[in-house]
Design an enzyme around this catalytic site. Sequence first.
Site, PDB file in Angstrom:
ATOM      1  N   ASP A  10       0.796  -1.249   0.000  1.00  0.00           N
ATOM      2  CA  ASP A  10       0.000   0.000   0.000  1.00  0.00           C
ATOM      3  C   ASP A  10       0.824   1.293   0.000  1.00  0.00           C
ATOM      4  O   ASP A  10       0.519   2.230   0.764  1.00  0.00           O
ATOM      5  CB  ASP A  10      -0.956   0.014   1.211  1.00  0.00           C
ATOM      6  CG  ASP A  10      -2.006  -1.090   1.156  1.00  0.00           C
ATOM      7  OD1 ASP A  10      -1.972  -1.915   0.230  1.00  0.00           O
ATOM      8  OD2 ASP A  10      -2.869  -1.130   2.058  1.00  0.00           O
ATOM      9  N   LYS A 108      -7.001  -4.914  -3.154  1.00  0.00           N
ATOM     10  CA  LYS A 108      -7.792  -5.439  -2.040  1.00  0.00           C
ATOM     11  C   LYS A 108      -8.727  -4.367  -1.519  1.00  0.00           C
ATOM     12  O   LYS A 108      -8.485  -3.176  -1.712  1.00  0.00           O
ATOM     13  CB  LYS A 108      -6.869  -5.944  -0.926  1.00  0.00           C
ATOM     14  CG  LYS A 108      -5.956  -4.868  -0.387  1.00  0.00           C
ATOM     15  CD  LYS A 108      -4.949  -5.426   0.592  1.00  0.00           C
ATOM     16  CE  LYS A 108      -4.067  -4.331   1.150  1.00  0.00           C
ATOM     17  NZ  LYS A 108      -4.793  -3.264   1.870  1.00  0.00           N
ATOM     18  N   CYS A 153      -2.118  -2.851   7.608  1.00  0.00           N
ATOM     19  CA  CYS A 153      -2.000  -3.751   6.457  1.00  0.00           C
ATOM     20  C   CYS A 153      -0.719  -4.581   6.464  1.00  0.00           C
ATOM     21  O   CYS A 153      -0.741  -5.735   6.049  1.00  0.00           O
ATOM     22  CB  CYS A 153      -2.175  -2.969   5.163  1.00  0.00           C
ATOM     23  SG  CYS A 153      -3.896  -2.408   4.984  1.00  0.00           S
TER      24      CYS A 153
HETATM   25  C1  VGL Z   1      -4.802   0.635   5.627  1.00  0.00           C
HETATM   26  C2  VGL Z   1      -6.443   1.504   6.939  1.00  0.00           C
HETATM   27  C3  VGL Z   1      -7.354   1.398   5.925  1.00  0.00           C
HETATM   28  C4  VGL Z   1      -3.360   0.232   5.495  1.00  0.00           C
HETATM   29  C5  VGL Z   1      -5.708   0.495   4.587  1.00  0.00           C
HETATM   30  O1  VGL Z   1      -2.854   0.174   4.362  1.00  0.00           O
HETATM   31  O2  VGL Z   1      -2.712  -0.026   6.543  1.00  0.00           O
HETATM   32  N1  VGL Z   1      -5.180   1.131   6.802  1.00  0.00           N
HETATM   33  N2  VGL Z   1      -6.988   0.892   4.749  1.00  0.00           N
END
Ligand code: VGL
Length: 199
Positions: A10, A108, A153
């Site tokens: 991410d 995702k 994540c």
């Molecule tokens: C994430 C919160 C919501 C992350 C993704 O990448 O850690 N955290 N969506």
Amino acid sequence: MAEEALIVIDMQNDFCPGGSLPVAEGDKIVPLINEMIGDFEHVVLTQDWHPANHSSFASKHPGKQPFETVEMPYGQQTLWPDHCVQGSGGAAFHPALKWSKAELVIRKGFRKGIDSYSAFFENDRKTPTGLAGYLKERGIGKLTLVGLATDFCVAYSALDAVEQGFETTVRLDACRAIDLGGSLETMLGKMRDAGVTLA
Ligand code: VGL
Ligand code: ZN
């Protein structure tokens, strides 16, 4: 000998300073991750990829603020500011990330009713993303995880990775955390207990 892969979690604009769910210093790890991308033979990226009306967005829950929790059919869910909406600039990878070598981008969180922190299973802990099968079919048995955020994540992915039988390392110097109500200490402990190598 099992093959190794780098899993970059991410590294998207919305999780970096200036984004809608910024992780402190989230952008600072890009140079180190780029170096690691150069060093690994196999690179996989994940991309948080939500529909605009995603159920993890506080804006979809009247009276609720970001970082509060709600009860979902699959359990407790933290609510977030709108982030990583499919096709938006915020969902794009950080502009300095050297992503082009990646052999796979796993998206995702695209099901409206389920969030997905882990690269392997959605937050119902049952719906697979397909990543474990992909890696196993390719003979990849050893994973190094980096990216955002350490305590969400990255941690959920690392915990699932060991459970799926992968030898798993998290490079903490190439991660940054959200740290919500002590979540960083909690998740570091869980990873240690599960047998994740924290390096
Ligand atoms: C994430 C919160 C919501 C992350 C993704 O990448 O850690 N955290 N969506
Ligand atoms: Zn998300």
